[in-house]
Design an enzyme around this catalytic site. Structure first.
Site, PDB file in Angstrom:
ATOM      1  N   SER A 249       0.824  -1.204   0.000  1.00  0.00           N
ATOM      2  CA  SER A 249       0.000   0.000   0.000  1.00  0.00           C
ATOM      3  C   SER A 249       0.861   1.258   0.000  1.00  0.00           C
ATOM      4  CB  SER A 249      -0.945  -0.048   1.205  1.00  0.00           C
ATOM      5  OG  SER A 249      -0.863   1.133   1.938  1.00  0.00           O
ATOM      6  N   LYS A 250       0.411   2.214  -0.770  1.00  0.00           N
ATOM      7  CA  LYS A 250       1.165   3.453  -0.912  1.00  0.00           C
ATOM      8  C   LYS A 250       1.276   4.154   0.444  1.00  0.00           C
ATOM      9  CE  LYS A 250       0.782   7.955  -3.080  1.00  0.00           C
ATOM     10  NZ  LYS A 250      -0.252   8.962  -3.032  1.00  0.00           N
ATOM     11  N   ARG A 251       0.222   3.982   1.233  1.00  0.00           N
ATOM     12  CA  ARG A 251       0.169   4.649   2.522  1.00  0.00           C
ATOM     13  C   ARG A 251       1.351   4.265   3.421  1.00  0.00           C
ATOM     14  NH1 ARG A 251      -4.238   4.324   6.541  1.00  0.00           N
ATOM     15  NH2 ARG A 251      -5.105   2.665   5.283  1.00  0.00           N
TER      16      ARG A 251
END
Ligand code: GLU
Length: 482
Positions: A249-251
């Protein structure tokens, strides 16, 4: 044989997901391996999700990765435009044709009516209400300016199958599929429609994409069949996971290509690593150039099961790429990280590059590796203790004055000069080399772990600073001995 044509069809989200990068890479490798063409198409029909500058991120990420496309919005080609929003009219024409063929229909249902179709579990499936409308009713509604969408007409019973080149035969019950919207009320196509029209019109022979499309592909096949078009071949790719349960996930900074570059990974190392997420070459090699990947790539080696992202392996691979660089190349890629260090501008980057090239796995380790150059003050003189060398603080009190004198006497302060003098000193005093070099290293750095040993440290510090540090260390030892 027909020329192989693959395409990478990202939506401009504003960042390059590693999963997307892998899709692009496999599309590229597969087409190049077979002497085919690789096409870039921008899927921007979801205008609500428009992100400024997002298309440029796609171009630059592919460029940095060494994945070049034969056709695309910025390079042109015979099958353009390569941006879906510029093809709007075309989709409408094909949607109308599909309606005539019985593969789609107009739907005028209101939001309220659609909401009323939601069952107690929150699921909603369209009930083909508008399929019953007569030609006249439809014409009237359109003439009256009623908003409409166009939906795909999917059979309600039976099964359908297709062959995926990785996953094998995929069979889906029609009852599990929905009459999805093909054209929205603003006249824009959805992905579900545009991908079929474009893949056909762009002569795509092999559709390579993420496994999330595996079960919706039968819907697309229905359209190819209705139009009387040849279906492309399908290659779906396994998901990339962070661990057994979570996707990248980019987060968390583990999905965005740019985040990796900012952390000090080299684009070629990331691309090489990403290639191995879902594919293993028969030859069992890991570090490969793009050319080698093209030669070795084969669908037999593509796995069906999710691949787990291995941070340690990526770091190792990146380190391998750094090691084989010339000192000059290293200095160039490392510059932004040297600039983050407090000692930037005070020491010779050439010497530091030669020292660090084999000692960091990712470039962001640089500032911390060289912080000893900045901070030099009181330290624990226990560090002079080295079991194997049989050295300690007491012994350092004896050898440091010799080292000081030896270095003071050097006219030329080069690697060979420092090295030869310190080794000669050990011989003169009938000591092991390490019994001179270890105390020297600690005295010069105030640390027991340093990139490089005494000679390299002395060289980077220079004669004056080396002597200043040795004097300081001597004073510290004397003070502690009292
Ligand atoms: N625009 C789609 C995506 O970004 C492309 C899927 C496909 O390759 O067909 O997921």
């Amino acid at each position: 044989m027909e020329k192989i044509r693959t395409r990478f069809a990202p939506s401009p989200t504003g960042f390059m997901h590693l999963g997307g990068l892998r899709t692009a890479l496999y599309c590229y490798l597969y087409s190049k391996k077979h002497g085919g063409d690789f096409i870039l198409r921008i899927e921007d029909t979801d205008q609500e999700r428009f992100v400024e500058g997002a298309v440029e991120v796609i171009y630059s990420s592919l460029h940095q990765s060494g994945i070049s496309y034969d056709e695309g919005p910025d390079v042109g080609g015979n099958y353009g435009p390569y941006v879906q929003s510029e093809r709007k009219e075309l989709y409408m024409q094909y949607a109308k044709k599909l309606i005539e063929l019985g593969g789609a229909y107009y739907c005028f249902c209101s939001k309220e009516r659609l909401e009323s179709l939601t069952d107690e579990n929150g699921n909603r499936k369209y009930d083909k209400h508008c399929l019953k409308l007569t030609k006249e009713e439809i014409e009237q509604k359109i003439a009256a300016g009623e908003p409409y969408v166009i939906r795909q007409n999917i059979p309600t019973e039976g099964k359908t199958s297709y062959e995926d080149m990785v996953y094998g035969t995929i069979t889906v019950d029609y009852s599990d599929l929905e009459d999805n919207i093909l054209i929205k009320s603003d006249g824009m196509p959805t992905y579900n429609f545009a991908n079929v029209i474009d893949d056909h019109l762009m002569n795509i022979t092999h559709v390579i994409r993420g496994t999330e499309y595996l079960s919706s592909t039968p819907k697309y096949n229905l359209m190819y069949d209705a139009f009387g078009w040849e279906r492309p071949k399908y290659i779906h790719l396994p998901t990339i996971m962070k661990d057994a349960t979570r996707k990248l996930s980019k987060r968390y900074g583990d999905a965005n290509f740019d985040d990796f570059l900012n952390k000090g990974y080299l684009p070629e190392a990331v691309v090489n690593y990403v290639a191995l997420l879902g594919w293993s070459p028969k030859e069992n090699v890991e570090k490969m150039t793009m050319q080698q990947m093209i030669e070795l790539f084969s669908l037999d080696g593509v796995s069906k099961s999710p691949s787990i992202f291995d941070d340690v392996k990526l770091r190792w691979l990146n380190g391998e790429y750094l090691k084989e660089m010339s000192d000059e190349q290293f200095e160039k890629v490392a510059l932004p990280f040297f600039q983050k260090s407090k000692v930037y501008g005070k020491y010779d980057l050439k010497l530091l590059s030669a020292l660090l090239k084999t000692r960091v796995e990712i470039l962001s380790e640089i500032p911390e590796k060289i912080d000893f150059l900045e901070e030099f003050g009181e330290y624990d003189t226990q560090l002079f203790y080295h079991k194997k060398m049989k050295t300690d603080a007491q012994m350092a009190l004896t050898v440091l004055p010799w080292i000081k004198e030896a270095l003071e006497g050097l006219e030329e302060f080069t690697h060979d000069a420092v090295h030869d003098r310190l080794i000669a000193l050990a011989t003169e005093k009938e000591m092991k080399n390490g019994q001179i070099l270890w105390p020297a290293r600690v005295a010069l750095s105030g640390k027991d772990v340093t990139p490089g040993g005494a000679i390299e440290l002395a060289l980077i510090l220079g004669k004056e600073e080396s002597l200043r540090r040795i004097n300081f260390s001597l004073e510290l030892l004397k003070k502690n001995a009292q």
